[in-house]
Motif scaffolding. Structure first.
Motif, PDB file in Angstrom:
ATOM      1  N   LEU A  25     -12.120  52.864  53.984  1.00  0.00           N
ATOM      2  CA  LEU A  25     -10.932  53.235  54.746  1.00  0.00           C
ATOM      3  C   LEU A  25      -9.731  53.375  53.811  1.00  0.00           C
ATOM      4  CD1 LEU A  25      -9.419  53.743  57.409  1.00  0.00           C
ATOM      5  CD2 LEU A  25      -9.187  51.252  57.627  1.00  0.00           C
ATOM      6  N   LEU A  26      -9.552  52.419  52.934  1.00  0.00           N
ATOM      7  CA  LEU A  26      -8.446  52.479  51.985  1.00  0.00           C
ATOM      8  C   LEU A  26      -8.582  53.683  51.057  1.00  0.00           C
ATOM      9  CD1 LEU A  26      -5.861  51.234  50.964  1.00  0.00           C
ATOM     10  CD2 LEU A  26      -7.231  49.717  49.533  1.00  0.00           C
ATOM     11  N   GLU A  27      -9.786  53.961  50.616  1.00  0.00           N
ATOM     12  CA  GLU A  27     -10.027  55.115  49.753  1.00  0.00           C
ATOM     13  C   GLU A  27      -9.711  56.423  50.485  1.00  0.00           C
ATOM     14  OE1 GLU A  27     -13.857  57.241  47.699  1.00  0.00           O
ATOM     15  OE2 GLU A  27     -13.757  55.052  47.597  1.00  0.00           O
ATOM     16  N   ALA A  28     -10.132  56.531  51.745  1.00  0.00           N
ATOM     17  CA  ALA A  28      -9.881  57.745  52.527  1.00  0.00           C
ATOM     18  C   ALA A  28      -8.390  57.938  52.778  1.00  0.00           C
ATOM     19  CB  ALA A  28     -10.649  57.689  53.848  1.00  0.00           C
ATOM     20  N   VAL A  29      -7.682  56.855  53.099  1.00  0.00           N
ATOM     21  CA  VAL A  29      -6.239  56.949  53.334  1.00  0.00           C
ATOM     22  C   VAL A  29      -5.514  57.284  52.031  1.00  0.00           C
ATOM     23  CG1 VAL A  29      -4.172  55.605  53.937  1.00  0.00           C
ATOM     24  CG2 VAL A  29      -6.206  55.493  55.385  1.00  0.00           C
ATOM     25  N   THR A  30      -5.915  56.646  50.953  1.00  0.00           N
ATOM     26  CA  THR A  30      -5.289  56.913  49.659  1.00  0.00           C
ATOM     27  C   THR A  30      -5.451  58.371  49.256  1.00  0.00           C
ATOM     28  OG1 THR A  30      -5.667  54.641  48.961  1.00  0.00           O
ATOM     29  CG2 THR A  30      -5.246  56.241  47.230  1.00  0.00           C
ATOM     30  N   SER A  31      -6.641  58.925  49.443  1.00  0.00           N
ATOM     31  CA  SER A  31      -6.849  60.330  49.081  1.00  0.00           C
ATOM     32  C   SER A  31      -6.015  61.261  49.962  1.00  0.00           C
ATOM     33  CB  SER A  31      -8.328  60.699  49.166  1.00  0.00           C
ATOM     34  OG  SER A  31      -8.757  60.754  50.511  1.00  0.00           O
ATOM     35  N   LEU A  32      -5.686  60.800  51.152  1.00  0.00           N
ATOM     36  CA  LEU A  32      -4.879  61.607  52.064  1.00  0.00           C
ATOM     37  C   LEU A  32      -3.391  61.572  51.701  1.00  0.00           C
ATOM     38  CD1 LEU A  32      -5.005  63.320  54.668  1.00  0.00           C
ATOM     39  CD2 LEU A  32      -4.665  61.201  55.941  1.00  0.00           C
ATOM     40  N   VAL A  33      -2.909  60.437  51.225  1.00  0.00           N
ATOM     41  CA  VAL A  33      -1.467  60.313  50.975  1.00  0.00           C
ATOM     42  C   VAL A  33      -1.041  60.673  49.562  1.00  0.00           C
ATOM     43  CG1 VAL A  33      -1.194  58.568  52.767  1.00  0.00           C
ATOM     44  CG2 VAL A  33      -1.513  57.839  50.400  1.00  0.00           C
ATOM     45  N   LEU A  34      -1.987  60.789  48.650  1.00  0.00           N
ATOM     46  CA  LEU A  34      -1.605  61.143  47.288  1.00  0.00           C
ATOM     47  C   LEU A  34      -0.987  62.536  47.256  1.00  0.00           C
ATOM     48  CD1 LEU A  34      -4.606  59.793  45.214  1.00  0.00           C
ATOM     49  CD2 LEU A  34      -2.300  58.847  45.380  1.00  0.00           C
ATOM     50  N   PRO A  35       0.104  62.691  46.543  1.00  0.00           N
ATOM     51  CA  PRO A  35       0.762  64.002  46.482  1.00  0.00           C
ATOM     52  C   PRO A  35      -0.156  65.115  45.983  1.00  0.00           C
ATOM     53  CG  PRO A  35       2.170  62.316  45.558  1.00  0.00           C
ATOM     54  CD  PRO A  35       0.828  61.671  45.825  1.00  0.00           C
ATOM     55  N   GLU A  36      -1.188  64.762  45.225  1.00  0.00           N
ATOM     56  CA  GLU A  36      -2.105  65.781  44.708  1.00  0.00           C
ATOM     57  C   GLU A  36      -3.117  66.233  45.763  1.00  0.00           C
ATOM     58  OE1 GLU A  36      -2.154  62.544  43.066  1.00  0.00           O
ATOM     59  OE2 GLU A  36      -0.353  63.158  42.025  1.00  0.00           O
ATOM     60  N   ALA A  37      -3.153  65.536  46.900  1.00  0.00           N
ATOM     61  CA  ALA A  37      -4.123  65.870  47.943  1.00  0.00           C
ATOM     62  C   ALA A  37      -3.861  67.276  48.474  1.00  0.00           C
ATOM     63  CB  ALA A  37      -4.056  64.863  49.088  1.00  0.00           C
ATOM     64  N   PRO A  38      -4.931  67.997  48.798  1.00  0.00           N
ATOM     65  CA  PRO A  38      -4.743  69.344  49.355  1.00  0.00           C
ATOM     66  C   PRO A  38      -3.978  69.278  50.680  1.00  0.00           C
ATOM     67  CG  PRO A  38      -7.087  68.762  49.229  1.00  0.00           C
ATOM     68  CD  PRO A  38      -6.309  67.598  48.706  1.00  0.00           C
ATOM     69  N   ASP A  39      -3.061  70.180  50.857  1.00  0.00           N
ATOM     70  CA  ASP A  39      -2.270  70.297  52.086  1.00  0.00           C
ATOM     71  C   ASP A  39      -1.390  69.085  52.369  1.00  0.00           C
ATOM     72  OD1 ASP A  39      -3.470  72.770  52.573  1.00  0.00           O
ATOM     73  OD2 ASP A  39      -5.119  71.835  53.664  1.00  0.00           O
ATOM     74  N   HIS A  40      -1.111  68.287  51.354  1.00  0.00           N
ATOM     75  CA  HIS A  40      -0.197  67.172  51.566  1.00  0.00           C
ATOM     76  C   HIS A  40       1.213  67.761  51.637  1.00  0.00           C
ATOM     77  CE1 HIS A  40       1.390  63.121  51.236  1.00  0.00           C
ATOM     78  NE2 HIS A  40       2.311  63.632  50.445  1.00  0.00           N
ATOM     79  N   PRO A  41       2.099  67.372  52.577  1.00  0.00           N
ATOM     80  CA  PRO A  41       1.978  66.343  53.585  1.00  0.00           C
ATOM     81  C   PRO A  41       1.475  66.831  54.936  1.00  0.00           C
ATOM     82  CG  PRO A  41       4.240  67.040  53.477  1.00  0.00           C
ATOM     83  CD  PRO A  41       3.472  67.857  52.460  1.00  0.00           C
ATOM     84  N   ARG A  42       1.212  68.120  55.081  1.00  0.00           N
ATOM     85  CA  ARG A  42       0.804  68.650  56.387  1.00  0.00           C
ATOM     86  C   ARG A  42      -0.443  67.958  56.919  1.00  0.00           C
ATOM     87  NH1 ARG A  42       2.279  69.833  61.009  1.00  0.00           N
ATOM     88  NH2 ARG A  42       0.897  71.199  62.117  1.00  0.00           N
ATOM     89  N   ARG A  43      -1.433  67.805  56.085  1.00  0.00           N
ATOM     90  CA  ARG A  43      -2.671  67.181  56.542  1.00  0.00           C
ATOM     91  C   ARG A  43      -2.419  65.723  56.932  1.00  0.00           C
ATOM     92  NH1 ARG A  43      -7.969  66.421  52.923  1.00  0.00           N
ATOM     93  NH2 ARG A  43      -9.374  65.770  54.547  1.00  0.00           N
ATOM     94  N   TYR A  44      -1.634  65.000  56.129  1.00  0.00           N
ATOM     95  CA  TYR A  44      -1.278  63.619  56.454  1.00  0.00           C
ATOM     96  C   TYR A  44      -0.545  63.579  57.791  1.00  0.00           C
ATOM     97  CZ  TYR A  44       1.184  59.195  56.509  1.00  0.00           C
ATOM     98  OH  TYR A  44       1.672  57.973  56.899  1.00  0.00           O
ATOM     99  N   GLY A  45       0.424  64.466  57.960  1.00  0.00           N
ATOM    100  CA  GLY A  45       1.194  64.502  59.197  1.00  0.00           C
ATOM    101  C   GLY A  45       0.329  64.777  60.415  1.00  0.00           C
ATOM    102  N   ASP A  46      -0.623  65.682  60.280  1.00  0.00           N
ATOM    103  CA  ASP A  46      -1.540  65.979  61.394  1.00  0.00           C
ATOM    104  C   ASP A  46      -2.371  64.762  61.768  1.00  0.00           C
ATOM    105  OD1 ASP A  46      -0.704  68.629  61.578  1.00  0.00           O
ATOM    106  OD2 ASP A  46      -2.363  69.397  60.355  1.00  0.00           O
ATOM    107  N   VAL A  47      -2.876  64.059  60.761  1.00  0.00           N
ATOM    108  CA  VAL A  47      -3.722  62.886  61.019  1.00  0.00           C
ATOM    109  C   VAL A  47      -2.890  61.774  61.648  1.00  0.00           C
ATOM    110  CG1 VAL A  47      -5.159  61.090  59.952  1.00  0.00           C
ATOM    111  CG2 VAL A  47      -5.377  63.479  59.210  1.00  0.00           C
ATOM    112  N   LEU A  48      -1.720  61.491  61.096  1.00  0.00           N
ATOM    113  CA  LEU A  48      -0.863  60.450  61.665  1.00  0.00           C
ATOM    114  C   LEU A  48      -0.466  60.797  63.094  1.00  0.00           C
ATOM    115  CD1 LEU A  48       0.616  57.777  61.262  1.00  0.00           C
ATOM    116  CD2 LEU A  48       2.550  59.095  60.351  1.00  0.00           C
ATOM    117  N   GLU A  49      -0.133  62.051  63.325  1.00  0.00           N
ATOM    118  CA  GLU A  49       0.241  62.476  64.679  1.00  0.00           C
ATOM    119  C   GLU A  49      -0.928  62.282  65.648  1.00  0.00           C
ATOM    120  OE1 GLU A  49       0.930  66.765  66.420  1.00  0.00           O
ATOM    121  OE2 GLU A  49       2.774  66.067  65.421  1.00  0.00           O
TER     122      GLU A  49
END
Length: 156
Positions: A25-49
């Motif tokens: 879980l921590l690894e999946a969240v970390t890969s989502l919030v890292l600035p290098e992640a694809p579509d960051h922050p849009r993808r993070y925002g979609d998941v949080l929403e």
């Protein structure tokens, strides 16, 4: 009905939380919030929403007494030390997440992303991870809670 863009990844996080697989879980969240992640922050925002909307919808479902009016719902969070804290007194970014839940409980879907804006676009990666981990944890706990009408059922 269209599937929310954050549903697939959010569901994956929820599964990891339900399986108590904290490292994954921590690894999946970390890969989502890292600035290098694809579509960051849009993808993070979609998941949080999606997680926020799911929390609010589940609260309504658990509280449902047969009518569609949720009335005036006030959320107070009990902290690990037993203190009850109103959401407006929570530290950022958690206050923004719970404000978004409250807005959704009031029926406003568009305002959810507005309330999450500071978390998605202003907050750093560590705080984003904290906010998402906290929200996924709450969603997992809510799913495990019985509904009021089933909480006191005795098997026949």
């Amino acid at each position: 009905m269209a599937v929310h863009p954050g549903a697939e990844y959010g569901g994956r996080l929820l599964t990891l939380a339900g399986d108590r697989n904290q490292s994954a879980l921590l690894e999946a969240v970390t890969s989502l919030v890292l600035p290098e992640a694809p579509d960051h922050p849009r993808r993070y925002g979609d998941v949080l929403e999606w997680v926020v909307i799911s929390i609010a919808d589940l609260i309504v479902e658990k509280m449902d007494s047969g009518n569609d009016d949720t009335g005036d719902i006030s959320i107070t969070i009990q902290t690990p030390d037993g203190t009850f804290t109103p959401i407006d007194e929570l530290p950022a970014p958690l206050c923004h997440v719970w404000e978004a839940v409250t807005v959704r409980l009031g029926g406003e879907l568009i305002e959810v992303s507005e309330r999450l804006f500071p978390v998605v676009h202003v907050t750093g990666a560590a705080q984003q991870a904290l906010a998402l981990l906290d929200a996924v944890g709450w969603l997992d706990r809510l799913l495990a809670m019985p509904s009021p009408e089933t909480a006191y059922e005795v098997p026949g």
